[in-house]
Design a protein around this motif. Structure first.
Motif: not given
Length: 221
Positions: A122-130, A147-155, A157-159
């Motif tokens: 999940m770390v690797m996957d979300h880094k790529q997605d971000i 993309a702008q609305e979804t970025l905070p959600v992905l960030q 998840h990465l944390a």
């Protein structure tokens, strides 16, 4: 003759200038279409991974993260699906072949081994997605807005994934100490019989050895 040549050159230049914005627009459309297509596949993949985490996860934290992934990426797909028609791409209905391969690999694991592998993936996957979403968010229009609305959600998840990966490394390095010698070497519990990407389990302690805190086990990067 010269006047005719000059007129032809002017007409040609005008046509070239007129075509330049059209070419740029076409490239942007292709980029948006690919992003939307990949985003939908990615959202389906994360929903599947979320289900898997709830099924195979050992810790409640991993199970809860799986539920969060499924909820958030289901909502994200509800937003991006309508955009497929706007950019002229057929919306996929399932994860990509690569996503399915990743799922099958993780599905073979269970317990603490699954928790660690899942968090790292999940770390690797979300880094790529971000990275992809940041590129798409730099534009304008409906796709950029998604993309702008979804970025905070992905960030977020990465944390969470980074926190879980760190915590699971610590948990898997702990043990009774029976497999540790005076030099702190260990037989890796995830050695050659486990996932080769997680370590080779040799006698130097590479991999996830089970030992006391007095020994030294080299953790994977």
């Amino acid at each position: 003759m010269n006047k005719l040549m000059l007129a032809g050159a002017v007409v040609g230049l005008g046509a070239a200038l007129a075509a330049t914005p059209a070419l740029a627009q076409s490239k942007q459309n292709r980029q948006e279409a690919k992003f939307v297509h990949d985003a939908i596949e990615g959202n389906f993949a994360e929903q599947s991974m979320g289900d898997l985490a709830q099924q195979n996860g050992q810790s409640q934290a991993i199970k809860d993260f799986g539920a969060e992934l499924k909820r958030d990426h289901s909502a994200a797909n509800d937003k991006v699906m309508p955009l497929s028609q706007q950019v002229g791409v057929r919306a996929p209905s399932e994860p990509s072949a690569k996503h399915k391969q990743d799922y099958e690999k993780l599905a073979k694991l269970s317990g603490a081994r699954f928790d660690q592998a899942f968090a790292q993936h999940m770390v690797m996957d979300h880094k790529q997605d971000i990275t992809k979403y940041q590129r798409a968010a730099s534009g304008s229009g409906p796709v950029a807005s998604y993309a702008q609305e979804t970025l905070p959600v992905l960030q977020r998840h990465l944390a969470t994934a980074q926190s879980l990966a760190g915590g699971n490394r610590g948990a898997m390095g702990a043990g009774s100490g029976s497999d540790m010698n005076m030099n702190g070497s260990a037989s890796g519990s995830m050695g050659s019989g486990g996932n080769p990407s997680m370590g080779n389990g040799n006698s130097t302690g590479t991999g996830y050895g089970s030992g006391s805190s007095g020994g030294r086990v080299q953790q994977p990067q």
